[in-house]
Design a protein around this motif. Structure first.
Motif, PDB file in Angstrom:
ATOM      1  N   CYS A   1       0.837  -1.212   0.000  1.00  0.00           N
ATOM      2  CA  CYS A   1       0.000   0.000   0.000  1.00  0.00           C
ATOM      3  C   CYS A   1       0.868   1.257   0.000  1.00  0.00           C
ATOM      4  N   GLN A   2       1.934   1.239   0.810  1.00  0.00           N
ATOM      5  CA  GLN A   2       2.827   2.391   0.857  1.00  0.00           C
ATOM      6  C   GLN A   2       3.442   2.638  -0.517  1.00  0.00           C
ATOM      7  N   ARG A   3       3.910   1.591  -1.158  1.00  0.00           N
ATOM      8  CA  ARG A   3       4.511   1.738  -2.482  1.00  0.00           C
ATOM      9  C   ARG A   3       3.498   2.230  -3.518  1.00  0.00           C
ATOM     10  N   ALA A   4       2.270   1.764  -3.408  1.00  0.00           N
ATOM     11  CA  ALA A   4       1.224   2.210  -4.333  1.00  0.00           C
ATOM     12  C   ALA A   4       0.955   3.702  -4.154  1.00  0.00           C
TER      13      ALA A   4
ATOM     14  N   ALA B   1       2.168   9.336  -6.005  1.00  0.00           N
ATOM     15  CA  ALA B   1       2.832  10.621  -5.765  1.00  0.00           C
ATOM     16  C   ALA B   1       3.834  10.924  -6.874  1.00  0.00           C
ATOM     17  N   ILE B   2       4.605   9.918  -7.271  1.00  0.00           N
ATOM     18  CA  ILE B   2       5.594  10.102  -8.340  1.00  0.00           C
ATOM     19  C   ILE B   2       4.899  10.495  -9.636  1.00  0.00           C
ATOM     20  N   GLU B   3       3.806   9.839  -9.926  1.00  0.00           N
ATOM     21  CA  GLU B   3       3.058  10.175 -11.137  1.00  0.00           C
ATOM     22  C   GLU B   3       2.578  11.621 -11.111  1.00  0.00           C
ATOM     23  N   LYS B   4       2.025  12.020  -9.971  1.00  0.00           N
ATOM     24  CA  LYS B   4       1.509  13.388  -9.828  1.00  0.00           C
ATOM     25  C   LYS B   4       2.648  14.408  -9.930  1.00  0.00           C
ATOM     26  N   LEU B   5       3.771  14.128  -9.241  1.00  0.00           N
ATOM     27  CA  LEU B   5       4.909  15.048  -9.285  1.00  0.00           C
ATOM     28  C   LEU B   5       5.504  15.135 -10.688  1.00  0.00           C
ATOM     29  N   SER B   6       5.438  14.056 -11.436  1.00  0.00           N
ATOM     30  CA  SER B   6       5.971  14.046 -12.795  1.00  0.00           C
ATOM     31  C   SER B   6       5.092  14.825 -13.758  1.00  0.00           C
ATOM     32  N   MET B   7       3.794  14.840 -13.489  1.00  0.00           N
ATOM     33  CA  MET B   7       2.852  15.494 -14.401  1.00  0.00           C
ATOM     34  C   MET B   7       2.620  16.961 -14.069  1.00  0.00           C
ATOM     35  N   GLU B   8       2.708  17.303 -12.791  1.00  0.00           N
ATOM     36  CA  GLU B   8       2.437  18.677 -12.354  1.00  0.00           C
ATOM     37  C   GLU B   8       3.643  19.219 -11.599  1.00  0.00           C
TER      38      GLU B   8
ATOM     39  N   ALA C   1       8.021   8.409   4.176  1.00  0.00           N
ATOM     40  CA  ALA C   1       7.599   7.266   3.359  1.00  0.00           C
ATOM     41  C   ALA C   1       8.173   7.384   1.950  1.00  0.00           C
ATOM     42  N   PHE C   2       8.131   8.575   1.378  1.00  0.00           N
ATOM     43  CA  PHE C   2       8.648   8.804   0.029  1.00  0.00           C
ATOM     44  C   PHE C   2      10.136   8.487  -0.018  1.00  0.00           C
ATOM     45  N   ARG C   3      10.872   8.945   0.990  1.00  0.00           N
ATOM     46  CA  ARG C   3      12.319   8.712   1.046  1.00  0.00           C
ATOM     47  C   ARG C   3      12.632   7.228   1.219  1.00  0.00           C
ATOM     48  N   GLN C   4      11.805   6.522   2.004  1.00  0.00           N
ATOM     49  CA  GLN C   4      12.030   5.083   2.190  1.00  0.00           C
ATOM     50  C   GLN C   4      11.933   4.340   0.861  1.00  0.00           C
ATOM     51  N   VAL C   5      11.021   4.740   0.029  1.00  0.00           N
ATOM     52  CA  VAL C   5      10.795   4.039  -1.238  1.00  0.00           C
ATOM     53  C   VAL C   5      11.750   4.505  -2.334  1.00  0.00           C
ATOM     54  N   THR C   6      11.983   5.819  -2.424  1.00  0.00           N
ATOM     55  CA  THR C   6      12.743   6.364  -3.555  1.00  0.00           C
ATOM     56  C   THR C   6      14.182   6.763  -3.231  1.00  0.00           C
ATOM     57  N   GLY C   7      14.479   6.953  -1.961  1.00  0.00           N
ATOM     58  CA  GLY C   7      15.812   7.436  -1.580  1.00  0.00           C
ATOM     59  C   GLY C   7      15.935   8.945  -1.647  1.00  0.00           C
TER      60      GLY C   7
ATOM     61  N   THR D   1      13.646  12.889  -1.045  1.00  0.00           N
ATOM     62  CA  THR D   1      12.453  13.547  -0.549  1.00  0.00           C
ATOM     63  C   THR D   1      11.588  13.932  -1.749  1.00  0.00           C
ATOM     64  N   PRO D   2      10.309  14.219  -1.539  1.00  0.00           N
ATOM     65  CA  PRO D   2       9.484  14.668  -2.666  1.00  0.00           C
ATOM     66  C   PRO D   2      10.037  15.915  -3.341  1.00  0.00           C
ATOM     67  N   THR D   3      10.570  16.836  -2.567  1.00  0.00           N
ATOM     68  CA  THR D   3      11.146  18.055  -3.127  1.00  0.00           C
ATOM     69  C   THR D   3      12.367  17.744  -3.971  1.00  0.00           C
ATOM     70  N   GLN D   4      13.246  16.877  -3.470  1.00  0.00           N
ATOM     71  CA  GLN D   4      14.424  16.486  -4.251  1.00  0.00           C
ATOM     72  C   GLN D   4      14.012  15.812  -5.546  1.00  0.00           C
ATOM     73  N   PHE D   5      12.977  14.984  -5.481  1.00  0.00           N
ATOM     74  CA  PHE D   5      12.484  14.296  -6.670  1.00  0.00           C
ATOM     75  C   PHE D   5      11.972  15.321  -7.685  1.00  0.00           C
ATOM     76  N   SER D   6      11.184  16.282  -7.219  1.00  0.00           N
ATOM     77  CA  SER D   6      10.641  17.307  -8.108  1.00  0.00           C
ATOM     78  C   SER D   6      11.731  18.160  -8.737  1.00  0.00           C
ATOM     79  N   ASP D   7      12.728  18.516  -7.936  1.00  0.00           N
ATOM     80  CA  ASP D   7      13.812  19.366  -8.431  1.00  0.00           C
ATOM     81  C   ASP D   7      14.704  18.624  -9.443  1.00  0.00           C
ATOM     82  N   ALA D   8      14.761  17.299  -9.355  1.00  0.00           N
ATOM     83  CA  ALA D   8      15.635  16.517 -10.244  1.00  0.00           C
ATOM     84  C   ALA D   8      15.039  16.342 -11.638  1.00  0.00           C
ATOM     85  N   LYS D   9      13.756  16.647 -11.804  1.00  0.00           N
ATOM     86  CA  LYS D   9      13.114  16.458 -13.112  1.00  0.00           C
ATOM     87  C   LYS D   9      13.660  17.388 -14.140  1.00  0.00           C
TER      88      LYS D   9
END
Length: 82
Positions: free
Chosen positions: A28-31, A36-43, A66-72, A74-82
């Motif tokens: 469930c956490q991964r889902a 979240a990844i999909e949303k961050l990638s699109m918006e 939770a995001f960091r546990q799955v992706t390594g 933070t959501p902000t780091q993920f967004s900035d890396a796009k």
């Protein structure tokens, strides 16, 4: 859910784990993080606080953890890396 398929919760849990190699909680956490990844990638400008709330997290720190546990990242780091 177990009752709906005519089995015990424990049996369903064991079957789920054997088939997915994940606990139901981890799955469930991964889902939720995948959503979240999909949303961050699109918006690009989606507010992290809103995204966390939309996905059912009680707080931004809980979501970020939770995001960091799955992706390594933070959501902000993920967004900035796009």
């Amino acid at each position: 859910m177990a009752r709906a398929v005519g089995t015990s919760a424990r049996t369903l849990s064991r079957l789920f784990s054997s088939e997915t190699q994940l606990s139901f909680k981890s799955w469930c956490q991964r889902a939720r993080i995948a959503a979240a990844i999909e949303k961050l990638s699109m918006e690009a400008s989606v507010p992290i606080k809103q995204l966390a709330a939309d996905l059912g997290y009680a707080s931004v720190p809980a979501f970020s953890h939770a995001f960091r546990q799955v992706t390594g990242k933070t959501p902000t780091q993920f967004s900035d890396a796009k």
